[in-house]
Design a protein around this motif. Structure first.
Motif, PDB file in Angstrom:
ATOM      1  N   ALA A 133       0.820  -1.214   0.000  1.00 54.89           N
ATOM      2  CA  ALA A 133       0.000   0.000   0.000  1.00 54.89           C
ATOM      3  C   ALA A 133       0.855   1.266   0.000  1.00 54.89           C
ATOM      4  O   ALA A 133       0.418   2.303  -0.506  1.00 54.89           O
ATOM      5  N   ASP A 134       2.074   1.203   0.559  1.00 55.77           N
ATOM      6  CA  ASP A 134       2.981   2.352   0.537  1.00 55.77           C
ATOM      7  C   ASP A 134       4.009   2.245  -0.581  1.00 55.77           C
ATOM      8  O   ASP A 134       5.089   2.828  -0.494  1.00 55.77           O
ATOM      9  N   LEU A 135       3.671   1.462  -1.636  1.00 58.38           N
ATOM     10  CA  LEU A 135       4.463   1.374  -2.875  1.00 58.38           C
ATOM     11  C   LEU A 135       5.880   0.853  -2.631  1.00 58.38           C
ATOM     12  O   LEU A 135       6.865   1.346  -3.182  1.00 58.38           O
ATOM     13  N   VAL A 136       6.001  -0.168  -1.799  1.00 59.47           N
ATOM     14  CA  VAL A 136       7.285  -0.822  -1.545  1.00 59.47           C
ATOM     15  C   VAL A 136       7.254  -2.202  -2.207  1.00 59.47           C
ATOM     16  O   VAL A 136       6.354  -3.002  -1.927  1.00 59.47           O
ATOM     17  N   PRO A 137       8.192  -2.524  -3.087  1.00 58.78           N
ATOM     18  CA  PRO A 137       8.193  -3.835  -3.735  1.00 58.78           C
ATOM     19  C   PRO A 137       8.706  -4.920  -2.790  1.00 58.78           C
ATOM     20  O   PRO A 137       9.775  -4.797  -2.189  1.00 58.78           O
ATOM     21  N   LEU A 138       7.937  -5.993  -2.658  1.00 59.37           N
ATOM     22  CA  LEU A 138       8.295  -7.105  -1.778  1.00 59.37           C
ATOM     23  C   LEU A 138       8.342  -8.400  -2.567  1.00 59.37           C
ATOM     24  O   LEU A 138       7.590  -8.585  -3.532  1.00 59.37           O
ATOM     25  N   ASP A 139       9.214  -9.310  -2.125  1.00 62.78           N
ATOM     26  CA  ASP A 139       9.254 -10.677  -2.644  1.00 62.78           C
ATOM     27  C   ASP A 139       8.761 -11.600  -1.534  1.00 62.78           C
ATOM     28  O   ASP A 139       9.394 -11.696  -0.474  1.00 62.78           O
ATOM     29  N   VAL A 140       7.642 -12.275  -1.773  1.00 61.18           N
ATOM     30  CA  VAL A 140       6.998 -13.094  -0.744  1.00 61.18           C
ATOM     31  C   VAL A 140       6.862 -14.517  -1.262  1.00 61.18           C
ATOM     32  O   VAL A 140       6.405 -14.742  -2.389  1.00 61.18           O
ATOM     33  N   ASN A 141       7.255 -15.486  -0.435  1.00 59.41           N
ATOM     34  CA  ASN A 141       7.102 -16.906  -0.731  1.00 59.41           C
ATOM     35  C   ASN A 141       6.217 -17.541   0.334  1.00 59.41           C
ATOM     36  O   ASN A 141       6.343 -17.218   1.521  1.00 59.41           O
ATOM     37  N   ALA A 142       5.342 -18.458  -0.074  1.00 58.94           N
ATOM     38  CA  ALA A 142       4.409 -19.089   0.849  1.00 58.94           C
ATOM     39  C   ALA A 142       4.190 -20.545   0.449  1.00 58.94           C
ATOM     40  O   ALA A 142       4.548 -20.972  -0.649  1.00 58.94           O
ATOM     41  N   VAL A 143       3.584 -21.302   1.372  1.00 61.46           N
ATOM     42  CA  VAL A 143       3.254 -22.711   1.148  1.00 61.46           C
ATOM     43  C   VAL A 143       1.765 -22.894   1.402  1.00 61.46           C
ATOM     44  O   VAL A 143       1.234 -22.406   2.416  1.00 61.46           O
ATOM     45  N   LEU A 144       1.104 -23.599   0.504  1.00 66.54           N
ATOM     46  CA  LEU A 144      -0.330 -23.860   0.605  1.00 66.54           C
ATOM     47  C   LEU A 144      -0.547 -25.351   0.845  1.00 66.54           C
ATOM     48  O   LEU A 144      -0.039 -26.191   0.095  1.00 66.54           O
ATOM     49  N   PHE A 145      -1.290 -25.691   1.911  1.00 70.35           N
ATOM     50  CA  PHE A 145      -1.644 -27.070   2.229  1.00 70.35           C
ATOM     51  C   PHE A 145      -3.137 -27.257   1.945  1.00 70.35           C
ATOM     52  O   PHE A 145      -3.970 -26.557   2.533  1.00 70.35           O
ATOM     53  N   TRP A 146      -3.480 -28.213   1.073  1.00 65.66           N
ATOM     54  CA  TRP A 146      -4.868 -28.386   0.660  1.00 65.66           C
ATOM     55  C   TRP A 146      -5.092 -29.836   0.230  1.00 65.66           C
ATOM     56  O   TRP A 146      -4.144 -30.604   0.051  1.00 65.66           O
ATOM     57  N   HIS A 147      -6.355 -30.209   0.071  1.00 62.89           N
ATOM     58  CA  HIS A 147      -6.692 -31.540  -0.433  1.00 62.89           C
ATOM     59  C   HIS A 147      -8.072 -31.501  -1.071  1.00 62.89           C
ATOM     60  O   HIS A 147      -8.881 -30.597  -0.816  1.00 62.89           O
ATOM     61  N   VAL A 148      -8.344 -32.495  -1.892  1.00 63.23           N
ATOM     62  CA  VAL A 148      -9.631 -32.617  -2.595  1.00 63.23           C
ATOM     63  C   VAL A 148     -10.534 -33.538  -1.778  1.00 63.23           C
ATOM     64  O   VAL A 148     -10.170 -34.673  -1.483  1.00 63.23           O
ATOM     65  N   TRP A 149     -11.714 -33.050  -1.412  1.00 65.67           N
ATOM     66  CA  TRP A 149     -12.659 -33.863  -0.662  1.00 65.67           C
ATOM     67  C   TRP A 149     -13.852 -34.307  -1.510  1.00 65.67           C
ATOM     68  O   TRP A 149     -14.584 -35.217  -1.129  1.00 65.67           O
ATOM     69  N   ASP A 150     -14.074 -33.681  -2.661  1.00 66.43           N
ATOM     70  CA  ASP A 150     -15.178 -34.036  -3.553  1.00 66.43           C
ATOM     71  C   ASP A 150     -14.615 -34.193  -4.962  1.00 66.43           C
ATOM     72  O   ASP A 150     -14.397 -33.206  -5.675  1.00 66.43           O
ATOM     73  N   ALA A 151     -14.359 -35.449  -5.365  1.00 68.46           N
ATOM     74  CA  ALA A 151     -13.786 -35.701  -6.690  1.00 68.46           C
ATOM     75  C   ALA A 151     -14.760 -35.324  -7.800  1.00 68.46           C
ATOM     76  O   ALA A 151     -14.336 -34.904  -8.882  1.00 68.46           O
ATOM     77  N   LYS A 152     -16.057 -35.448  -7.555  1.00 69.20           N
ATOM     78  CA  LYS A 152     -17.052 -35.100  -8.563  1.00 69.20           C
ATOM     79  C   LYS A 152     -16.982 -33.612  -8.914  1.00 69.20           C
ATOM     80  O   LYS A 152     -16.946 -33.229 -10.088  1.00 69.20           O
TER      81      LYS A 152
END
Length: 312
Positions: A133-152
């Motif tokens: 929001a204050d116009l500062v460039p950032l490099d951000v890395n993250a990890v997402l943990f997820w799974h499929v519960w409805d194959a249909k």
């Protein structure tokens, strides 16, 4: 134009899901392949045996019939692993979700459209040079943990649910960073994790996907900004140290004021206090103690014993 496309691709990157897996720990499908081959061989042998019994010899037509029937039997019998769900279509229409274990399909009219892995997945994603929001460039890395519960839903509601989840996570990350300042992103990491999780849960729920957690790993600030924030932190610590020193001086002043009221009008107590201070100086010091003339007057005015005797 090509250069701009390459730079844009660099700023928006998502690692493939397979990159997070450790070589040697992937599940093996060798058992399923061996079972299919064995079923094909057994079916071919049985059909060929029936042809030999009926005709008394093995003809070319009998061999062709045995191969075709064995292929139909092998294509009708399937095995799904414990973590797999198989979407079965009958003439292009969703019929059922099969698995895990052994299941059968009708040859030609039914097909296994997709095998969906329902285990938890770990996907790394990030964004480079994302403006806050204050116009500062950032490099951000993250990890997402997820799974499929409805194959249909994962098969029918979205074309490629894996890519859709990854891109949605990246977009949500960039939006969250754009609404906060650089200091807020760096300090309130847990709040950023919760915000990303809430946004992604609402977006991917219709696809049969559940977001377990989102964890921000690295937040890289520009080097110039790091120096400025370090100076700001040092100034803040100096400010706190000065405030603590002033509070300590105030407490000491209040204590001395109380002691002044106690010693006022009692010269004998004041003399005893002076002697006690001198004794501490002699005990703790290793050199010569120089007594000021004003301090020595205490002993020139007569001993405490004589004055006490006079009072008695």
């Amino acid at each position: 134009m090509v250069k701009d496309a390459k730079s844009q691709k660099k700023r928006h990157w998502v690692k493939p899901d397979t990159a997070t897996e450790i070589v040697g720990e992937r599940a093996s499908n060798n058992g399923v392949v061996v079972f299919t081959i064995a079923l094909l061989v057994v079916s071919f042998a049985l059909v060929l045996g029936v042809v030999f019994i009926l005709q008394g010899r093995v003809s070319f037509g009998g061999v062709i019939s045995a191969v075709v029937l064995a292929a139909l039997v092998a294509s009708s019998c399937h095995i799904a692993q414990q973590w797999e769900r198989v979407v079965v279509l009958r003439l292009g229409k969703l019929n059922r979700i099969s698995g895990p274990g052994l299941f059968w399909t009708w040859p030609i009219i039914e097909s296994n459209t997709m095998r969906v892995d329902t285990r938890m997945r770990a996907t790394t994603f990030g964004a480079e040079e994302t403006l806050t929001a204050d116009l500062v460039p950032l490099d951000v890395n993250a990890v997402l943990f997820w799974h499929v519960w409805d194959a249909k839903a994962a098969c029918t509601e979205v074309g490629d649910f894996t890519a859709a989840v990854e891109l949605s996570a990246q977009t949500a990350l960039r939006d969250a960073i754009g609404r906060a300042t650089a200091a807020e992103v760096a300090i309130r990491r847990e709040q950023l994790d919760r915000e990303l999780k809430h946004v992604l849960e609402e977006k991917v729920a219709p696809w049969g996907v559940t977001i377990l957690s989102v964890e921000v790993r690295d937040i890289l600030l520009p080097k110039d900004l790091q120096e400025v924030m370090s100076l700001e932190a040092q100034a803040e610590q100096r400010k706190k140290a000065r405030i603590i020193l002033v509070e300590a001086e105030q407490d000491i002043f209040e204590m001395l004021n109380e002691m002044e009221n106690l010693y006022e009008g009692n010269k004998a107590a004041m003399h005893l206090r002076s002697m006690h201070l001198l004794n501490e100086s002699l005990c703790e010091g290793k050199g010569t103690v120089v007594i000021p003339s004003s301090f020595a007057q205490v002993f020139n005015e007569g001993s405490l014993f004589d004055r006490s005797k006079e009072k008695l």
